[in-house]
Design an enzyme around this catalytic site. Structure first.
Site, short mmCIF file in Angstrom:
data_model
loop_
_atom_site.label_atom_id
_atom_site.label_comp_id
_atom_site.label_asym_id
_atom_site.label_seq_id
_atom_site.Cartn_x
_atom_site.Cartn_y
_atom_site.Cartn_z
N ARG A 101 29.23 33.73 14.72
CA ARG A 101 28.59 34.03 13.44
C ARG A 101 27.11 33.67 13.41
O ARG A 101 26.36 34.18 12.57
CB ARG A 101 29.36 33.35 12.30
CG ARG A 101 30.65 34.09 11.95
CD ARG A 101 31.44 33.36 10.91
NE ARG A 101 32.32 32.37 11.48
CZ ARG A 101 32.67 31.24 10.88
NH1 ARG A 101 32.21 30.96 9.70
NH2 ARG A 101 33.50 30.40 11.48
N GLU A 137 37.34 16.99 17.79
CA GLU A 137 38.19 15.95 17.21
C GLU A 137 39.32 15.60 18.20
O GLU A 137 39.64 14.44 18.41
CB GLU A 137 38.77 16.47 15.89
CG GLU A 137 39.41 15.40 15.06
CD GLU A 137 39.88 15.94 13.72
OE1 GLU A 137 39.74 17.15 13.47
OE2 GLU A 137 40.41 15.13 12.92
O1 LIG Z 1 29.66 21.95 12.54
P1 LIG Z 1 30.97 22.24 13.21
O2 LIG Z 1 32.06 21.31 12.77
O3 LIG Z 1 30.83 22.28 14.71
O4 LIG Z 1 31.47 23.67 12.71
C1 LIG Z 1 30.62 24.76 12.55
C2 LIG Z 1 30.91 25.86 13.52
O5 LIG Z 1 32.24 26.38 13.25
C3 LIG Z 1 32.15 27.79 13.06
O6 LIG Z 1 32.30 28.50 14.24
P2 LIG Z 1 33.72 28.86 14.89
O7 LIG Z 1 34.01 27.86 15.97
O8 LIG Z 1 34.72 29.01 13.80
O9 LIG Z 1 33.42 30.22 15.63
P3 LIG Z 1 32.98 31.68 15.12
O10 LIG Z 1 31.55 31.61 14.65
O11 LIG Z 1 33.12 32.51 16.35
O12 LIG Z 1 33.91 32.11 13.99
C4 LIG Z 1 30.73 27.99 12.53
O13 LIG Z 1 30.30 29.33 12.72
C5 LIG Z 1 29.94 27.00 13.33
O14 LIG Z 1 29.56 27.52 14.60
N1 LIG Z 2 34.95 25.37 6.14
C1 LIG Z 2 34.41 26.25 7.00
N2 LIG Z 2 34.17 27.53 6.62
C2 LIG Z 2 33.64 28.43 7.49
N3 LIG Z 2 33.32 28.12 8.75
C3 LIG Z 2 33.54 26.86 9.18
N4 LIG Z 2 33.30 26.24 10.37
C4 LIG Z 2 33.69 24.96 10.26
N5 LIG Z 2 34.19 24.71 9.04
C5 LIG Z 2 34.09 25.88 8.34
#
Ligand SMILES: O=P(O)(O)OC[C@H]1O[C@H](OP(=O)(O)OP(=O)(O)O)[C@H](O)[C@@H]1O
Ligand SMILES: Nc1ncnc2[nH]cnc12
Length: 171
Positions: free
Chosen positions: A58, A95
């Site tokens: 994203r 985690e």
């Molecule tokens: O601050 P954090 O606890 O590390 O979480 C944030 C990350 O989690 C989500 O990505 P996700 O791993 O869901 O992948 P995506 O963007 O491919 O959906 C979001 O887009 C961030 O990259």
């Molecule tokens: N609560 C949340 N919503 C969307 N993206 C996330 N990535 C980590 N936590 C999230």
């Protein structure tokens, strides 16, 4: 315009107890998405980056159009095994267990000033890993930015670069 009006919240996704902040509705609204990219541009243009880095997946969404707006290149930080050619890796703790992010070895020239983008900051683990990976390949990380910041998880505290967000939520 309040960007929050265009973020959809989805309870219990991807697992029970998680409130998911969904930018699909923001992307689907051209005026709101334009406003979002403009706000990011206002924050990031003064940093005068040579290159923007987007975090899979994203993070690619704001980083790619913003790079075009700023007239700079865009490169990707991806999960291990997704990028072709020689890559540099960085392992980081989750985690439970660990994960590995990668960048192409020739994506950043030594000393290039970069800004790193993602859609959302939660614990900060993903962005922290992307910052450390970028520094490993010789980038000068001028800053990092997200559209959404979840407060109360201490995410920004562990980041070794100036951090900006457009909107935030107490969780
Ligand atoms: O601050 P954090 O606890 O590390 O979480 C944030 C990350 O989690 C989500 O990505 P996700 O791993 O869901 O992948 P995506 O963007 O491919 O959906 C979001 O887009 C961030 O990259
Ligand atoms: N609560 C949340 N919503 C969307 N993206 C996330 N990535 C980590 N936590 C999230």
């Amino acid at each position: 315009m309040d960007l929050k009006d265009h973020i959809r919240t989805v309870p219990d996704f991807p697992k029970p107890g998680i409130l998911f902040y969904d930018i699909s509705t923001l992307l689907a609204h051209p005026a709101a998405w334009r406003e979002c990219v403009n706000q990011l541009k206002t924050i990031i243009a003064p940093m005068k980056p040579d290159l923007l880095i987007g975090i899979e997946s994203r993070g690619f969404l704001p980083a790619a159009p913003l790079a075009l707006e700023l007239g700079v290149g865009f490169t990707m930080v991806r999960k291990k095994g997704k990028l072709p050619g020689e890559c540099i890796s960085h392992e980081y703790d989750l985690e439970y267990g660990s994960d590995i992010v990668q960048i192409q070895a020739d994506a950043v020239k030594p000393g290039q000033k970069v800004v790193i983008l993602d859609d959302l900051l939660a614990t900060g683990g993903t962005l922290r890993a992307a910052i450390e990976l970028s520094q490993k390949v010789g980038a000068d990380v001028a800053g990092a930015a997200c559209i959404i910041e979840l407060l109360g998880l201490g995410g920004r505290d562990g980041l070794n670069a100036p951090f900006h967000s457009l909107i935030s939520y107490e969780i």
